[in-house]
Design a protein around this motif. Sequence first.
Motif, PDB file in Angstrom:
ATOM      1  N   ILE A  65       0.978  -1.167   0.013  1.00  0.00           N
ATOM      2  CA  ILE A  65      -0.007  -0.036  -0.005  1.00  0.00           C
ATOM      3  C   ILE A  65       0.960   1.243  -0.068  1.00  0.00           C
ATOM      4  O   ILE A  65       1.852   1.442   0.971  1.00  0.00           O
ATOM      5  CB  ILE A  65      -0.958  -0.126   1.261  1.00  0.00           C
ATOM      6  CG1 ILE A  65      -1.748  -1.284   1.357  1.00  0.00           C
ATOM      7  CG2 ILE A  65      -1.745   1.440   1.187  1.00  0.00           C
ATOM      8  CD1 ILE A  65      -2.752  -1.449   0.480  1.00  0.00           C
ATOM      9  N   THR A  69      -2.479   6.643   0.524  1.00  0.00           N
ATOM     10  CA  THR A  69      -3.653   5.865  -0.084  1.00  0.00           C
ATOM     11  C   THR A  69      -5.025   6.393   0.422  1.00  0.00           C
ATOM     12  O   THR A  69      -5.078   6.556   1.781  1.00  0.00           O
ATOM     13  CB  THR A  69      -3.736   4.447   0.122  1.00  0.00           C
ATOM     14  OG1 THR A  69      -2.448   3.930  -0.648  1.00  0.00           O
ATOM     15  CG2 THR A  69      -4.683   3.734  -0.520  1.00  0.00           C
ATOM     16  N   GLU A  73      -9.787   4.485  -3.500  1.00  0.00           N
ATOM     17  CA  GLU A  73      -8.807   4.028  -4.489  1.00  0.00           C
ATOM     18  C   GLU A  73      -8.965   2.651  -4.870  1.00  0.00           C
ATOM     19  O   GLU A  73      -9.135   1.736  -3.955  1.00  0.00           O
ATOM     20  CB  GLU A  73      -7.328   4.386  -4.074  1.00  0.00           C
ATOM     21  CG  GLU A  73      -6.966   5.788  -4.003  1.00  0.00           C
ATOM     22  CD  GLU A  73      -5.470   5.917  -3.696  1.00  0.00           C
ATOM     23  OE1 GLU A  73      -4.529   5.252  -4.421  1.00  0.00           O
ATOM     24  OE2 GLU A  73      -5.259   6.988  -3.152  1.00  0.00           O
ATOM     25  N   ILE A  75      -7.158  -0.824  -6.121  1.00  0.00           N
ATOM     26  CA  ILE A  75      -5.645  -1.500  -6.400  1.00  0.00           C
ATOM     27  C   ILE A  75      -6.124  -2.878  -7.392  1.00  0.00           C
ATOM     28  O   ILE A  75      -7.208  -3.221  -7.071  1.00  0.00           O
ATOM     29  CB  ILE A  75      -4.982  -2.062  -5.210  1.00  0.00           C
ATOM     30  CG1 ILE A  75      -4.930  -1.031  -4.417  1.00  0.00           C
ATOM     31  CG2 ILE A  75      -3.975  -2.848  -5.387  1.00  0.00           C
ATOM     32  CD1 ILE A  75      -4.645  -1.080  -2.814  1.00  0.00           C
ATOM     33  N   THR A  76      -5.415  -2.927  -8.476  1.00  0.00           N
ATOM     34  CA  THR A  76      -5.803  -4.071  -9.481  1.00  0.00           C
ATOM     35  C   THR A  76      -4.644  -5.243  -9.411  1.00  0.00           C
ATOM     36  O   THR A  76      -3.518  -4.683  -9.384  1.00  0.00           O
ATOM     37  CB  THR A  76      -5.565  -3.617 -10.886  1.00  0.00           C
ATOM     38  OG1 THR A  76      -6.589  -2.565 -10.909  1.00  0.00           O
ATOM     39  CG2 THR A  76      -6.064  -4.602 -11.929  1.00  0.00           C
ATOM     40  N   LYS A  95      -9.975  -6.486  -8.542  1.00  0.00           N
ATOM     41  CA  LYS A  95      -9.867  -5.295  -7.949  1.00  0.00           C
ATOM     42  C   LYS A  95     -10.273  -5.021  -6.817  1.00  0.00           C
ATOM     43  O   LYS A  95     -11.200  -5.409  -6.050  1.00  0.00           O
ATOM     44  CB  LYS A  95     -11.092  -4.421  -8.770  1.00  0.00           C
ATOM     45  CG  LYS A  95     -10.940  -4.747 -10.503  1.00  0.00           C
ATOM     46  CD  LYS A  95      -9.937  -3.766 -11.257  1.00  0.00           C
ATOM     47  CE  LYS A  95     -10.081  -3.838 -12.724  1.00  0.00           C
ATOM     48  NZ  LYS A  95      -9.351  -2.760 -13.244  1.00  0.00           N
TER      49      LYS A  95
END
Length: 141
Positions: A65, A69, A73, A75-76, A95
Amino acid sequence: PGEGEPGENGGPNGDIYIHVRIIPHKIFKRENENIWMELPLDYLIALLGGEVEVPTLEGKEKIYIKPGTQTGEIITLKGKGIPYLRNKNQRGDQKIVVKITVPQSLSQKEKELLLEIAKIRGINVENNKGFFEQIKEAFKK
């Protein structure tokens, strides 16, 4: 059609009807070949960055991370979703939607440290009172 029970008096076989019910997963939500999940993330990790473990379809995986952050948001994780129907060598993505959590209570030491940080940043929070405390004080006058 025609794969059900034999008909009466030697009649043709009946049909088979299959009813499928998909039960929602506790963590993952599917969208085509991609899967989505929410990640509750401690505010300190969101602020400072760090490594966390997240569930995937194949077990747990550590992700990093980045500092700063924000809630919402995404994160993929490439290739960690559902295999494509016509090409088993390809997969969708996972995702991860970040949801920052804030503690509901603090120790005295935590409160002191956070007040010191607020002071360094020029934020006056020492006199901030809750909504009901403000109303109560307003009626005292």
